[in-house]
Design an enzyme around this catalytic site. Structure first.
Site, mmCIF file in Angstrom:
data_model
loop_
_atom_site.group_PDB
_atom_site.id
_atom_site.type_symbol
_atom_site.label_atom_id
_atom_site.label_comp_id
_atom_site.label_asym_id
_atom_site.label_seq_id
_atom_site.Cartn_x
_atom_site.Cartn_y
_atom_site.Cartn_z
ATOM 1 N N SER A 198 67.187 9.553 82.833
ATOM 2 C CA SER A 198 66.880 8.156 83.132
ATOM 3 C C SER A 198 67.859 7.580 84.149
ATOM 4 O O SER A 198 68.945 8.112 84.386
ATOM 5 C CB SER A 198 66.935 7.321 81.855
ATOM 6 O OG SER A 198 66.181 7.928 80.832
HETATM 7 N N1 SAH Z 1 67.312 10.542 77.187
HETATM 8 C C1 SAH Z 1 67.137 11.535 78.215
HETATM 9 C C2 SAH Z 1 65.922 11.311 79.099
HETATM 10 C C3 SAH Z 1 64.692 11.567 78.353
HETATM 11 S S1 SAH Z 1 63.241 11.981 79.245
HETATM 12 C C4 SAH Z 1 68.372 11.716 79.043
HETATM 13 O O1 SAH Z 1 69.370 11.021 78.788
HETATM 14 O O2 SAH Z 1 68.379 12.588 79.919
HETATM 15 C C5 SAH Z 1 62.148 11.963 77.842
HETATM 16 C C6 SAH Z 1 62.263 13.161 76.938
HETATM 17 O O3 SAH Z 1 61.415 12.912 75.826
HETATM 18 C C7 SAH Z 1 61.792 14.464 77.570
HETATM 19 O O4 SAH Z 1 62.819 15.400 77.564
HETATM 20 C C8 SAH Z 1 60.623 14.890 76.662
HETATM 21 O O5 SAH Z 1 60.573 16.289 76.443
HETATM 22 C C9 SAH Z 1 60.939 14.156 75.376
HETATM 23 N N2 SAH Z 1 59.785 13.942 74.488
HETATM 24 C C10 SAH Z 1 58.528 13.527 74.792
HETATM 25 N N3 SAH Z 1 57.769 13.460 73.685
HETATM 26 C C11 SAH Z 1 58.570 13.831 72.640
HETATM 27 C C12 SAH Z 1 58.372 13.962 71.233
HETATM 28 N N4 SAH Z 1 57.198 13.713 70.637
HETATM 29 N N5 SAH Z 1 59.417 14.361 70.482
HETATM 30 C C13 SAH Z 1 60.621 14.626 71.043
HETATM 31 N N6 SAH Z 1 60.874 14.528 72.363
HETATM 32 C C14 SAH Z 1 59.857 14.130 73.151
#
Ligand code: SAH
Length: 218
Positions: free
Chosen positions: A65
């Protein structure tokens, strides 16, 4: 006259300045973001852009992000030193690392095993021993460790997932983006009271979608 390229120290100063100018003013959040080097959570050429206030690609087609959004979400979460925090969407691990500076314990879940494995390696290298990273579908939360003082979701769902609401302590706070994945979403804050939930809308944001199920390995 030639202008020397910015040194690492200068870029980090600019990074903190940009955070402040976008509304990240909480001293504890700023100091956590000063301590945790975003470059450690990026690979190759993207690591060189770590101090830009922009989202960047990570493995598995996901994104780390934008730093100001990480800061604003962390600030809205108002984490206290004794808190047990749950993050859904480990991604690079950057957000979890910042939370680890503010909370007693952080659990973070991602549906991509590879992201969890890589994030764990960085947590170990940085000696962040209060983070537990797990592969699972985070929409169901983590019943074994519930309830949580704070929950943060870094992928967008249409509505706050019921199991996450159920795993929030009374007095607890959850921050998450809601809305359809291809439109502008809203960052919302949910507070659990003794007899229900209070919602407030913080700002428009854009996140990757929360997807059902654990991802197949690639
Ligand atoms: N917080 C992260 C950015 C997240 S991007 C950072 O600091 O880099 C969003 C993430 O959510 C992705 O890696 C994706 O794989 C995950 N995601 C999406 N759906 C999900 C679910 N149902 N359970 C767990 N993770 C999920």
């Amino acid at each position: 006259m030639t202008i020397a390229p910015a040194s690492d120290a200068e870029r980090k100063m600019q990074f903190l300045f940009a955070l402040r100018s976008k509304g990240v003013t909480d001293a504890r959040v700023l100091s956590a973001m000063e301590r945790i080097d975003r470059a450690r959570f990026l690979r190759g050429l993207f690591a060189e852009r770590a101090y830009e206030d922009t989202p960047l690609p990570i493995a598995c087609g996901q994104t780390i992000s934008q730093p100001s959004v990480v800061g604003l979400m962390t600030q809205a979460l108002n984490v206290q030193p004794r808190d047990k925090v749950l993050e859904i969407g480990t991604g690079s691990g950057y957000q979890a690392a910042i939370l680890s500076q503010l909370a007693r314990r952080v659990y973070t879940i991602d549906r991509h095993k590879r992201l969890v494995r890589e994030a764990r390696t960085v947590f170990e290298a940085l000696d962040l021993s209060n983070i537990t990273a797990l592969t699972d579908d985070g929409s169901f939360g983590l019943p074994d460790q519930a309830p949580f003082d704070r929950i943060i979701v870094t992928a967008a769902a249409e509505d706050p997932p019921g199991p996450l609401l159920a795993q929030l302590k009374p007095g607890g706070i959850m921050v998450l983006p809601v809305g359809q994945s291809d439109t502008v979403q809203s960052l919302i804050r949910v507070r659990r009271t003794e007899d229900g939930f209070d919602y407030d809308e913080l700002r428009p944001v854009r996140f990757v979608p929360l997807i059902e199920g654990v991802a197949p390995e690639n």
